[in-house]
Enzyme design. Structure first.
Site, PDB file in Angstrom:
ATOM      1  N   CYS A 101      71.748  39.609  79.332  1.00 41.24           N
ATOM      2  CA  CYS A 101      72.113  40.927  79.854  1.00 41.24           C
ATOM      3  C   CYS A 101      72.231  40.924  81.375  1.00 41.24           C
ATOM      4  CB  CYS A 101      71.083  41.968  79.423  1.00 41.24           C
ATOM      5  SG  CYS A 101      70.946  42.185  77.633  1.00 41.24           S
ATOM      6  N   CYS A 138      66.761  42.828  84.702  1.00 40.16           N
ATOM      7  CA  CYS A 138      65.328  42.769  84.428  1.00 40.16           C
ATOM      8  C   CYS A 138      64.985  43.863  83.427  1.00 40.16           C
ATOM      9  CB  CYS A 138      64.534  42.949  85.716  1.00 40.16           C
ATOM     10  SG  CYS A 138      64.480  41.466  86.743  1.00 40.16           S
ATOM     11  N   LYS A 157      59.035  42.202  90.196  1.00 38.30           N
ATOM     12  CA  LYS A 157      58.925  42.462  88.763  1.00 38.30           C
ATOM     13  C   LYS A 157      57.636  43.222  88.452  1.00 38.30           C
ATOM     14  CE  LYS A 157      61.389  38.274  87.334  1.00 38.30           C
ATOM     15  NZ  LYS A 157      61.277  37.028  86.553  1.00 38.30           N
ATOM     16  N   CYS A 204      68.107  40.195  90.555  1.00 37.18           N
ATOM     17  CA  CYS A 204      68.079  41.652  90.693  1.00 37.18           C
ATOM     18  C   CYS A 204      67.522  42.096  92.040  1.00 37.18           C
ATOM     19  CB  CYS A 204      67.255  42.276  89.565  1.00 37.18           C
ATOM     20  SG  CYS A 204      67.876  41.916  87.912  1.00 37.18           S
ATOM     21  N   CYS A 264      67.830  39.849  71.191  1.00 42.56           N
ATOM     22  CA  CYS A 264      68.121  39.683  69.768  1.00 42.56           C
ATOM     23  C   CYS A 264      69.631  39.592  69.555  1.00 42.56           C
ATOM     24  CB  CYS A 264      67.539  40.847  68.971  1.00 42.56           C
ATOM     25  SG  CYS A 264      67.799  40.688  67.185  1.00 42.56           S
ATOM     26  N   HIS A 279      60.657  40.963  82.552  1.00 42.21           N
ATOM     27  CA  HIS A 279      61.297  39.655  82.652  1.00 42.21           C
ATOM     28  C   HIS A 279      62.804  39.840  82.787  1.00 42.21           C
ATOM     29  CE1 HIS A 279      57.605  37.457  81.527  1.00 42.21           C
ATOM     30  NE2 HIS A 279      57.400  38.481  80.701  1.00 42.21           N
ATOM     31  N   HIS A 280      63.425  38.839  83.373  1.00 41.50           N
ATOM     32  CA  HIS A 280      64.883  38.878  83.546  1.00 41.50           C
ATOM     33  C   HIS A 280      65.553  38.285  82.316  1.00 41.50           C
ATOM     34  CE1 HIS A 280      68.581  39.068  85.963  1.00 41.50           C
ATOM     35  NE2 HIS A 280      68.920  37.963  85.303  1.00 41.50           N
ATOM     36  N   CYS A 281      66.516  39.016  81.760  1.00 40.56           N
ATOM     37  CA  CYS A 281      67.272  38.539  80.603  1.00 40.56           C
ATOM     38  C   CYS A 281      68.555  37.892  81.102  1.00 40.56           C
ATOM     39  CB  CYS A 281      67.579  39.698  79.652  1.00 40.56           C
ATOM     40  SG  CYS A 281      68.615  39.216  78.254  1.00 40.56           S
TER      41      CYS A 281
END
Length: 322
Positions: free
Chosen positions: A102, A105, A92, A88, A113, A97-99
């Site tokens: 997706c 961040c 941060k 990104c 989930c 946190h970076h997913c």
């Protein structure tokens, strides 16, 4: 009879109310976009170009330290480096946190989930908790209403028909989901009381004086208010009411060495804790300051002149009394 009619009305009202709240919470959990860091955490064009040109990690960290000197960040990596996302291209914020699913961040990320196909974080964590709670109540309601027929099935009092197998299946499904969701809901209630995310439970955030899983905990009551807000009338509704902006959080940890704490409390509030420090005293938003306002065990110090301008953030040093 009147009593049986009243029972049916109560049954239908409870059934439809629990179902509506369940669907509403589930909908909000799924379709609420994960909150991402604001533009102030992105590197400027010049810093980004310089960062990409540098090959030495030490030089890159120096660039990040200069960019982060005015940002409300207080945590580092395990190696005491600035937390930076190369994907990104931003610094941060705390608890961000970076997913990988997706590819963004996520502020105060808890987990991704698969059941809701969304990241659970600052923007929808309250909705996720309500979804678990109403799912739990819905399963409990179904199991309780079918229980009498389930008992009749095992005592051979239920008429011999194909419906008895439907009753048996419905009870077992409701009971199974109730037990599963109960364990998950209980775990997240414990996380709320401790003011932790799932990620922070397995990997404690690193502060200036080392890793601490309880670094963001302000006590059970204030931790609860941080997620659900100050207005109790909104607690059970899937309406966003969490405190703060997701980028900075009040913390119980000191931001200077213990030897310097006694000295600085007697002198003027320090504008910096040393030449080698990378992070400034943390500015907290007004809503987050309310979490500390009425607690006598927290000590706040900061220049009073910064409160002159309306809407300006107050720079404070939050330290735990020994």
């Amino acid at each position: 009879t009147i009593s049986s009619t009243a029972e049916k009305v109560v049954y239908l009202v409870v059934f439809h109310l629990s179902f509506v709240m369940f669907v509403w919470s589930y909908w909000k959990t799924i379709f609420t976009s994960p909150a991402s860091p604001s533009n102030e955490f992105c590197l400027s064009k010049a810093d980004k170009e310089q960062y990409e040109k540098e090959e030495r990690p030490e030089s890159q960290q120096e660039i990040l330290r200069r960019a982060a000197k005015d940002l409300p960040i207080y945590t580092t990596t395990a190696s005491r480096a600035i937390r930076y996302c190369d994907r990104c291209q931003l610094i941060k914020p705390d608890r961000c946190h970076h997913c990988s699913a997706c590819d963004i961040c996520v502020l105060k990320m808890d987990h991704h989930c698969p059941w809701v196909n969304n990241c659970v974080g600052f923007s929808n964590y309250k909705f996720f908790l309500l979804f678990l709670m109403y799912s739990l109540l819905y399963c409990l309601f179904v199991a309780a209403t079918v229980l009498q027929y389930f008992i009749k099935f095992w005592t051979n009092e239920l008429p011999d028909s194909h419906a008895k197998f439907h009753v048996l299946f419905l009870f077992f499904v409701a009971a199974m989901f109730f037990i599963s969701i109960l364990s998950l809901f209980s775990y997240h209630c414990w996380l709320v009381c401790k003011n932790r995310s799932t990620i922070e439970t397995f990997r404690a955030p690193t502060f200036r004086n080392g890793p601490d899983k309880n670094g963001f905990s302000l006590g059970c009551s204030k931790n609860l208010r941080e997620v659900f807000g100050d207005e109790k009338k909104y607690w059970l509704l899937p309406i966003f009411s969490s405190l703060g902006d997701g980028c900075n959080f009040p913390t119980r940890l000191v931001i200077m060495d213990p030897e310097q704490l006694a000295v600085s409390s007697q002198n003027e509030p320090a504008k910096s804790s040393g030449a080698n420090q990378s992070f400034p005293p943390r500015p907290l938003s007004e809503s987050q300051n309310r979490l500390l306002a009425s607690d006598s065990q927290w000590v706040e110090s900061g220049p009073e002149e910064e409160n002159v301008k309306s809407g300006a953030k107050k720079h404070i040093i939050v330290s735990l009394e020994s």
